[in-house]
Scaffold this active site. Sequence first.
Site, PDB file in Angstrom:
ATOM      1  N   HIS A  70       0.992  -1.157   0.297  1.00  0.00           N
ATOM      2  CA  HIS A  70       0.105  -0.174   0.136  1.00  0.00           C
ATOM      3  C   HIS A  70       0.875   1.308  -0.165  1.00  0.00           C
ATOM      4  CE1 HIS A  70       0.264   0.931   4.480  1.00  0.00           C
ATOM      5  NE2 HIS A  70       0.324  -0.596   4.532  1.00  0.00           N
ATOM      6  N   ASP A  72      -0.324   4.248   1.013  1.00  0.00           N
ATOM      7  CA  ASP A  72      -0.680   5.458   2.070  1.00  0.00           C
ATOM      8  C   ASP A  72      -0.102   4.982   3.297  1.00  0.00           C
ATOM      9  OD1 ASP A  72      -2.240   2.968   2.354  1.00  0.00           O
ATOM     10  OD2 ASP A  72      -3.646   4.337   3.602  1.00  0.00           O
ATOM     11  N   ASP A 111       6.058   1.156   7.631  1.00  0.00           N
ATOM     12  CA  ASP A 111       4.779   0.635   7.235  1.00  0.00           C
ATOM     13  C   ASP A 111       4.180   1.565   6.125  1.00  0.00           C
ATOM     14  OD1 ASP A 111       2.340  -0.570   6.840  1.00  0.00           O
ATOM     15  OD2 ASP A 111       1.684   0.284   8.665  1.00  0.00           O
ATOM     16  N   GLU A 141      -5.305   1.688   2.583  1.00  0.00           N
ATOM     17  CA  GLU A 141      -5.184   0.782   3.343  1.00  0.00           C
ATOM     18  C   GLU A 141      -5.170   0.840   4.845  1.00  0.00           C
ATOM     19  OE1 GLU A 141      -3.387  -2.491   5.775  1.00  0.00           O
ATOM     20  OE2 GLU A 141      -2.639  -0.514   5.711  1.00  0.00           O
ATOM     21  N   GLU A 142      -4.775   2.241   5.260  1.00  0.00           N
ATOM     22  CA  GLU A 142      -4.806   2.384   6.797  1.00  0.00           C
ATOM     23  C   GLU A 142      -5.976   3.097   7.426  1.00  0.00           C
ATOM     24  OE1 GLU A 142      -2.487   1.519   8.517  1.00  0.00           O
ATOM     25  OE2 GLU A 142      -0.646   1.871   7.493  1.00  0.00           O
ATOM     26  N   GLU A 170       4.269  -5.759   3.705  1.00  0.00           N
ATOM     27  CA  GLU A 170       4.209  -5.304   5.100  1.00  0.00           C
ATOM     28  C   GLU A 170       5.327  -5.750   6.002  1.00  0.00           C
ATOM     29  OE1 GLU A 170       1.870  -3.336   6.414  1.00  0.00           O
ATOM     30  OE2 GLU A 170       0.003  -3.725   4.961  1.00  0.00           O
ATOM     31  N   HIS A 348       3.372   2.927  12.576  1.00  0.00           N
ATOM     32  CA  HIS A 348       2.391   4.078  13.189  1.00  0.00           C
ATOM     33  C   HIS A 348       2.944   4.569  14.494  1.00  0.00           C
ATOM     34  CE1 HIS A 348      -1.243   1.574  11.494  1.00  0.00           C
ATOM     35  NE2 HIS A 348      -0.072   1.534  10.751  1.00  0.00           N
TER      36      HIS A 348
HETATM   37 ZN   LIG Z   1       0.735  -1.537   6.213  1.00  0.00          ZN
END
Ligand SMILES: [Zn+2]
Length: 371
Positions: A70, A72, A111, A141-142, A170, A348
Amino acid sequence: MTSLNLTQDVADLTAELIDIMSVSGHEGPIADAVEASLRALGHLSVHREGDAIVARTDLGRAERVILAGHLDTVPLPTAPGSRGTVPSTWEKNDGDDSPQARTLYGRGATDMKGGVAVQLALAALLTEPTRDITYVFYDHEEVAADLSGLKRLVDRVPELLSGDFAILLEPTNGNVEGGCNGTIRFEVRASGKAAHSARAWMGENAIHKLGPVLVALAAHEPQTLTVDRLDYRESLNGVIVTGGSAGNVIPDRAVLEINYRFAPSRTPDDAEDYVRKVLGESLNGVEFVRTDAAPGARPGLDHPAAASFVEVVGTTPMPKFGWTDVARFSALGIPAVNFGPGDSLLAHSDNEHVSAQAIHDCLGALKAWLS
Ligand SMILES: [Zn+2]
């Protein structure tokens, strides 16, 4: 339009990707850059769907592998001094001047812009891979699952996602993480009769009716199920309780929300049967309603493509307990694993970072397997 330099050091490419900020909902600029860079390669057929991009080799190979990631990220950290932000920054490891001995800080370092950089580097590097490759880059995705760019691709152009085996890049610290647990939610709804709490005998307490269900949940021992040689540890928990209206009123309504993370050998219906059995008679006199479910994904490590990949990586595969996008491939009948650079526990976080070495190792393993 910005075009990325796909043949530079893959860790520097990661930094370049971090510096194109792409918080969910704002993936346009990075999708433009990825699309332009892939189109410039010439040996891939490139399709864009919103801010998702699919690029494929078409060499007529016996197997086709999907490499997905992903574009984003979650929003930037707000705490002052956070290094998991944009633009990215480097830190050199002490006493080692090699380009691998560096750590990259920035939003998406873990991530998962390291994984995306590996995908892009492979796209440029492997003009004649031993298996056909489908590179998938997607948005959203998030955030809520119904916004997912991967879901949109599955709905609109499923033919572009056909393949024998999928790898999501990932962060897994370079381990192979196979399949994932499913997730299902229920509400236990209790009704009673409101009354002044000074004359409780006039009412009927809805909160108390949840008691037996809570006792059954607390007493339950979660199971571990072996699926395709991996051990999936389950969880069954009360997660939200609501009810009552005031400190002097017998509550006439109470709701307990339950979440069950179940091994991928069970279907959502099996999962519901299991929870009903665990809760048994505690459900007498309350309503029990399924509110949401997503099936898990079997690891599928017995597929020949998956088996040869695991052999090249050389680590023991591990199960994934959280629900991930591998389940979307599994729903298409494609076995899928997570394999990517960086520690998922840093994802994150305010100081999100990844080592240049980890990105190089991931690229090296995939390159060895596909060439
Ligand atoms: Zn991810």
